[in-house]
Design a protein around this motif. Structure first.
Motif, PDB file in Angstrom:
ATOM      1  N   LYS A   1      -5.151  -0.560  -7.148  1.00  0.00           N
ATOM      2  CA  LYS A   1      -6.278   0.104  -6.498  1.00  0.00           C
ATOM      3  C   LYS A   1      -5.895   1.566  -6.286  1.00  0.00           C
ATOM      4  O   LYS A   1      -4.797   1.856  -5.805  1.00  0.00           O
TER       5      LYS A   1
ATOM      6  N   TRP B   1      -1.827  -1.120  -4.015  1.00  0.00           N
ATOM      7  CA  TRP B   1      -2.640   0.067  -3.774  1.00  0.00           C
ATOM      8  C   TRP B   1      -1.721   1.285  -3.885  1.00  0.00           C
ATOM      9  O   TRP B   1      -0.589   1.265  -3.377  1.00  0.00           O
TER      10      TRP B   1
ATOM     11  N   SER C   1      -2.043   5.542  -3.278  1.00  0.00           N
ATOM     12  CA  SER C   1      -2.890   6.675  -2.909  1.00  0.00           C
ATOM     13  C   SER C   1      -2.135   7.980  -3.086  1.00  0.00           C
ATOM     14  O   SER C   1      -0.927   8.056  -2.837  1.00  0.00           O
TER      15      SER C   1
ATOM     16  N   ASP D   1     -10.914   3.695  -5.306  1.00  0.00           N
ATOM     17  CA  ASP D   1     -11.213   2.448  -4.607  1.00  0.00           C
ATOM     18  C   ASP D   1     -11.180   2.605  -3.096  1.00  0.00           C
ATOM     19  O   ASP D   1     -11.770   1.789  -2.380  1.00  0.00           O
TER      20      ASP D   1
ATOM     21  N   GLY E   1      -6.338   5.289  -4.598  1.00  0.00           N
ATOM     22  CA  GLY E   1      -6.831   5.934  -3.387  1.00  0.00           C
ATOM     23  C   GLY E   1      -6.581   7.424  -3.378  1.00  0.00           C
ATOM     24  O   GLY E   1      -5.626   7.916  -3.980  1.00  0.00           O
TER      25      GLY E   1
ATOM     26  N   ASP F   1       0.863  -1.178   0.000  1.00  0.00           N
ATOM     27  CA  ASP F   1       0.000   0.000   0.000  1.00  0.00           C
ATOM     28  C   ASP F   1       0.900   1.228   0.000  1.00  0.00           C
ATOM     29  O   ASP F   1       1.414   1.625   1.048  1.00  0.00           O
TER      30      ASP F   1
END
Length: 228
Positions: free
Chosen positions: A115, A91, A93, A137, A117, A69
């Motif tokens: 994903k 992920w 972000s 997401d 973010g 992440d």
């Protein structure tokens, strides 16, 4: 329709780990039951600190099967976001405050296979995301000002979690809510109860006397928050 993941997720933050022993630190949190690895990427421009970049993410990918992440605290995130997916991030972000073309960046992350973010600083209202629902997401709510570990939790972020959960229900869109900053066993249950689905914990895990026991305690608190 249930808009939340079936169980809350814990993402220990490597910012608080021993960088000389990252492989060993990864094995510790894996064995303890953590489900995600949080990686803080700082450029010394968007935030007053510099941490790690793409080569380290590539090495982390080889060292763990857990989702990576990557939280990008950088200016011009569109230039690099997809590269982090290619390096092994699951992920990625990016900060709403750092990106004037946020829709385009989120699309690039998804197109690369990750994903996508959006991150909101403590002073940024959740209402800034209304026109982007469906394009991300997950949302990462900062409960400290980003840049350094070990800061104290800002309590009013609990209300932001509730407002974001309400927006999710109102729109009927299944994004998940993540919280990062000052997270520990004292507030984990409250955050999950308010609507959070994934908690990032740095010092509470890696600076604990027994990191495995700290992970177990946090997961227990999080489960109690979901069932309350």
């Amino acid at each position: 329709m249930d808009l939340r993941p079936p169980a809350p997720l814990l993402a220990p933050s490597l910012l608080s780990a021993d960088f000389a022993r990252l492989g060993e630190e990864l094995r510790t949190i894996e064995a303890a039951g953590a489900q995600v690895v949080h990686v803080d990427v700082m450029d010394g421009r968007f935030v007053p600190n510099i941490t790690i970049g793409l080569p380290v993410v590539e090495s982390l990918r080889k060292a763990t099967a857990l989702p990576l992440d990557c939280h990008l605290m950088i200016v011009e995130p569109l230039r690099y976001a997809a590269d982090f997916v290619k390096a092994g991030a699951n992920w990625v972000s990016v900060h709403q405050e750092a990106d004037p073309h946020l829709h385009r960046t989120l699309a690039a992350i998804r197109q690369a296979g990750g994903k996508a973010g959006v991150v909101l600083n403590p002073g940024t209202p959740v209402e800034t995301l209304v026109d982007l629902v469906g394009d991300f997401d997950f949302v990462l709510l900062m409960s400290v000002n980003p840049g350094f570990g070990g800061q104290s939790f800002i309590p009013r972020v609990l209300d932001k979690v509730r407002r974001l959960d309400a927006l999710r229900s109102e729109r009927g869109v299944p994004f998940f809510i993540q919280v990062d900053g000052g997270v520990g066993s004292k507030n984990a249950a409250d955050l999950i109860r308010a609507g959070a689905d994934c908690l990032v914990a740095g010092n509470a895990v890696f600076k604990a006397e027994d990191p495995k026991a700290a992970v177990a305690s946090l997961l227990s608190e999080m489960r109690s928050g979901r069932t309350a």
